[in-house]
Write an enzyme that holds these catalytic residues in place. Structure first.
Site, PDB file in Angstrom:
ATOM      1  N   ARG A   1      -0.733  14.462  65.297  1.00  0.00           N
ATOM      2  CA  ARG A   1       0.511  14.668  64.534  1.00  0.00           C
ATOM      3  C   ARG A   1       1.444  15.593  65.301  1.00  0.00           C
ATOM      4  NH1 ARG A   1      -0.445  18.396  61.327  1.00  0.00           N
ATOM      5  NH2 ARG A   1      -2.687  18.354  61.717  1.00  0.00           N
TER       6      ARG A   1
ATOM      7  N   CYS B   1      -9.812  18.340  65.637  1.00  0.00           N
ATOM      8  CA  CYS B   1     -11.059  18.542  64.888  1.00  0.00           C
ATOM      9  C   CYS B   1     -11.902  17.280  64.935  1.00  0.00           C
ATOM     10  CB  CYS B   1     -10.766  18.935  63.438  1.00  0.00           C
ATOM     11  SG  CYS B   1     -10.115  20.608  63.324  1.00  0.00           S
TER      12      CYS B   1
HETATM   13  N1  PCA Z   1      -7.631  22.194  62.763  1.00  0.00           N
HETATM   14  C1  PCA Z   1      -7.092  21.080  63.514  1.00  0.00           C
HETATM   15  C2  PCA Z   1      -7.457  21.367  64.945  1.00  0.00           C
HETATM   16  C3  PCA Z   1      -7.889  22.788  64.995  1.00  0.00           C
HETATM   17  C4  PCA Z   1      -8.060  23.182  63.586  1.00  0.00           C
HETATM   18  O1  PCA Z   1      -8.524  24.255  63.192  1.00  0.00           O
HETATM   19  C5  PCA Z   1      -7.554  19.724  62.985  1.00  0.00           C
HETATM   20  O2  PCA Z   1      -7.805  19.596  61.782  1.00  0.00           O
HETATM   21  O3  PCA Z   1      -7.640  18.764  63.756  1.00  0.00           O
END
Ligand code: PCA
Length: 206
Positions: free
Chosen positions: A89, A142
């Site tokens: 995103r 993530c």
């Molecule tokens: N959340 C992001 C990437 C690093 C984090 O803490 C995610 O949900 O992809």
């Protein structure tokens, strides 16, 4: 036994990441015979997954729980599926934005988490901590780290239980956000992590 806990550094417009704070808070604690090792992952298309793979080799953990922030989610999300897809995103912390591509061309479409997410979820509910089983960790870092982790475990045939937990934003992040977003206190997120680790240790002993 050894459990590797990872958090992510802040990313995007944010200057804190609860996943880093939760991992920092609990990694010093003793869980009988279990050693908790912590690591911070960069929000970087290459270094994020690479850092985790290096840790798997160096630490040889029995289990891995990777934590990340999911702004906008009201509950602790126990991720069931890692998918072989990237569609960022926003750019990562190196300014790279990857859209509509598989993570690995020659890998399965998805992997299931091997953490005991059902019993972890039930244990959270017993303590009145909002939690849910989630079907998607998104298509950003993530999920990419989660997928790379499960792929490495599968390819190397490692006996490691692993998965990904998304945490809600903290109250200070909600207070400073232009959008209306749900939040959970750091104390509750820390308590949730402790409860989930206890469940994991039980399942490793079975
Ligand atoms: N959340 C992001 C990437 C690093 C984090 O803490 C995610 O949900 O992809």
């Amino acid at each position: 036994m050894k459990i590797l806990l990872t958090g992510f550094e802040p990313f995007g417009e944010k200057d804190i990441n609860p996943s880093q704070m939760v991992v920092d808070a609990i990694s010093g604690q003793k869980y009988s015979e279990t050693e908790l090792v912590k690591a911070l992952l960069p929000v970087h298309h290459n270094l994020g997954p690479k850092t985790l793979n290096t840790l798997l080799k160096e630490q040889e953990p029995d289990a891995v729980i990777a934590f990340g922030l999911a702004t906008g989610r009201p509950k602790i999300s126990l991720e069931r599926l890692a998918i072989n897809w990237m569609d960022y995103r926003i750019a990562d912390n190196a300014g790279i934005k990857i859209n509509n591509q598989p993570i690995f061309m020659d890998a399965p479409a998805a992997y299931f988490a091997t953490l005991p997410i059902e019993s972890m979820h039930e244990a959270l509910a017993k303590e009145n901590i909002p939690g849910e089983i989630s079907l998607s960790a998104g298509t950003y870092l993530c999920n990419q780290v989660f997928f790379t982790l499960m792929h490495e475990i599968s390819v190397q045939k490692l006996r490691i239980k692993a998965g990904f937990i998304h945490l809600p934003a903290l109250p200070e992040q909600a207070a400073n956000s232009e959008k209306v977003i749900p939040s959970m206190s750091l104390d509750m997120e820390i308590m949730a992590a402790q409860i989930m680790i206890t469940q994991l240790i039980q399942s490793l002993q079975e």
